[in-house]
Motif scaffolding. Structure first.
Motif, PDB file in Angstrom:
ATOM      1  N   TYR A  47       0.832  -1.209   0.000  1.00 45.76           N
ATOM      2  CA  TYR A  47       0.000   0.000   0.000  1.00 45.76           C
ATOM      3  C   TYR A  47       0.870   1.265   0.000  1.00 45.76           C
ATOM      4  O   TYR A  47       0.523   2.260  -0.609  1.00 45.76           O
ATOM      5  CB  TYR A  47      -0.909   0.043   1.227  1.00 45.76           C
ATOM      6  CG  TYR A  47      -1.988  -1.013   1.266  1.00 45.76           C
ATOM      7  CD1 TYR A  47      -3.090  -0.950   0.422  1.00 45.76           C
ATOM      8  CD2 TYR A  47      -1.926  -2.059   2.182  1.00 45.76           C
ATOM      9  CE1 TYR A  47      -4.098  -1.898   0.479  1.00 45.76           C
ATOM     10  CE2 TYR A  47      -2.934  -3.025   2.249  1.00 45.76           C
ATOM     11  CZ  TYR A  47      -4.007  -2.935   1.392  1.00 45.76           C
ATOM     12  OH  TYR A  47      -5.003  -3.873   1.451  1.00 45.76           O
ATOM     13  N   ALA A  87       2.767   1.648  -3.731  1.00 48.69           N
ATOM     14  CA  ALA A  87       2.015   1.512  -4.981  1.00 48.69           C
ATOM     15  C   ALA A  87       1.901   2.840  -5.727  1.00 48.69           C
ATOM     16  O   ALA A  87       1.621   3.876  -5.125  1.00 48.69           O
ATOM     17  CB  ALA A  87       0.633   0.951  -4.704  1.00 48.69           C
ATOM     18  N   LEU A 105      -3.507   1.709  -7.890  1.00 49.78           N
ATOM     19  CA  LEU A 105      -4.369   0.685  -7.314  1.00 49.78           C
ATOM     20  C   LEU A 105      -5.368   0.324  -8.394  1.00 49.78           C
ATOM     21  O   LEU A 105      -6.065   1.199  -8.911  1.00 49.78           O
ATOM     22  CB  LEU A 105      -5.099   1.232  -6.079  1.00 49.78           C
ATOM     23  CG  LEU A 105      -6.200   0.350  -5.497  1.00 49.78           C
ATOM     24  CD1 LEU A 105      -5.604  -0.911  -4.870  1.00 49.78           C
ATOM     25  CD2 LEU A 105      -7.017   1.123  -4.468  1.00 49.78           C
ATOM     26  N   GLN A 115      -9.950  -0.535  -0.076  1.00 52.45           N
ATOM     27  CA  GLN A 115      -8.558  -0.581  -0.500  1.00 52.45           C
ATOM     28  C   GLN A 115      -8.011   0.830  -0.741  1.00 52.45           C
ATOM     29  O   GLN A 115      -6.877   1.130  -0.385  1.00 52.45           O
ATOM     30  CB  GLN A 115      -8.408  -1.449  -1.751  1.00 52.45           C
ATOM     31  CG  GLN A 115      -8.730  -2.910  -1.507  1.00 52.45           C
ATOM     32  CD  GLN A 115      -7.871  -3.489  -0.399  1.00 52.45           C
ATOM     33  OE1 GLN A 115      -6.652  -3.615  -0.540  1.00 52.45           O
ATOM     34  NE2 GLN A 115      -8.493  -3.850   0.706  1.00 52.45           N
ATOM     35  N   ILE A 134      -4.409   2.948   0.672  1.00 54.73           N
ATOM     36  CA  ILE A 134      -3.322   3.220  -0.278  1.00 54.73           C
ATOM     37  C   ILE A 134      -2.703   4.589   0.003  1.00 54.73           C
ATOM     38  O   ILE A 134      -3.351   5.461   0.587  1.00 54.73           O
ATOM     39  CB  ILE A 134      -3.855   3.126  -1.733  1.00 54.73           C
ATOM     40  CG1 ILE A 134      -2.739   2.875  -2.734  1.00 54.73           C
ATOM     41  CG2 ILE A 134      -4.644   4.343  -2.120  1.00 54.73           C
ATOM     42  CD1 ILE A 134      -2.353   1.449  -2.844  1.00 54.73           C
ATOM     43  N   ASN A 135      -1.464   4.777  -0.422  1.00 56.15           N
ATOM     44  CA  ASN A 135      -0.809   6.072  -0.239  1.00 56.15           C
ATOM     45  C   ASN A 135      -1.521   7.146  -1.069  1.00 56.15           C
ATOM     46  O   ASN A 135      -2.219   6.845  -2.033  1.00 56.15           O
ATOM     47  CB  ASN A 135       0.679   5.973  -0.594  1.00 56.15           C
ATOM     48  CG  ASN A 135       0.899   5.784  -2.075  1.00 56.15           C
ATOM     49  OD1 ASN A 135       0.820   6.725  -2.868  1.00 56.15           O
ATOM     50  ND2 ASN A 135       1.185   4.541  -2.476  1.00 56.15           N
ATOM     51  N   ALA A 163      -1.127   7.449  -5.166  1.00 53.33           N
ATOM     52  CA  ALA A 163      -1.512   6.371  -6.082  1.00 53.33           C
ATOM     53  C   ALA A 163      -2.704   6.785  -6.951  1.00 53.33           C
ATOM     54  O   ALA A 163      -3.624   7.459  -6.488  1.00 53.33           O
ATOM     55  CB  ALA A 163      -1.855   5.113  -5.304  1.00 53.33           C
TER      56      ALA A 163
END
Length: 129
Positions: A58, A61, A64, A80, A84-85, A88
């Motif tokens: 995560y 990335a 996504l 999700q 995530i950062n 992304a």
């Protein structure tokens, strides 16, 4: 591009180092369910519900990509995306066998949630194996 099966079930360090020695850019598409190894110029995280990504996936990335099989997968996609950062890019892609049914739903979802983009398997539309 390293993909197919699940590449991170193997240590990718030697492979990516050798490719980078040849001045090649190295990309991966992975579920992220296994420890991240190797050095990647682009990291596509495509998580599966059955075995979620490790935390490092995560963090690193670049994108996504969530495959949409049914309406419930939009909730999984949002879960999700929350992990995530911030840098992304977020993609929703119809599962190939459900593309006729799911593509219009994905387009509507993206229109109402512009942080997401539509992803398509162009090679399949063009009959490229």
């Amino acid at each position: 591009m390293v993909t197919g099966g699940e590449p991170l079930t193997w240590d990718m360090t030697v492979l990516t180092n050798k490719l980078k020695e040849q001045n090649l850019r190295v990309h991966i598409e992975t579920s992220g369910a296994y420890p991240v190894t190797g050095s990647w110029d682009w990291f596509c995280l495509s998580p599966k519900k059955t075995k979620l990504p490790v935390e490092d996936a995560y963090k690193i990335a670049h994108e996504l990509k969530v495959i949409i099989h049914n309406k419930h997968d939009f909730q999984f996609a949002e879960e999700q995306a929350a992990k995530i950062n911030d840098n992304a890019i977020l993609f929703l892609q119809p599962e190939w066998s459900k593309k006729e049914e799911m593509t219009p739903l994905i387009v509507d979802y993206v229109m109402n949630n512009p942080k997401w983009r539509v992803s398509l398997q162009t090679h399949k539309y063009l009959n490229i194996p």
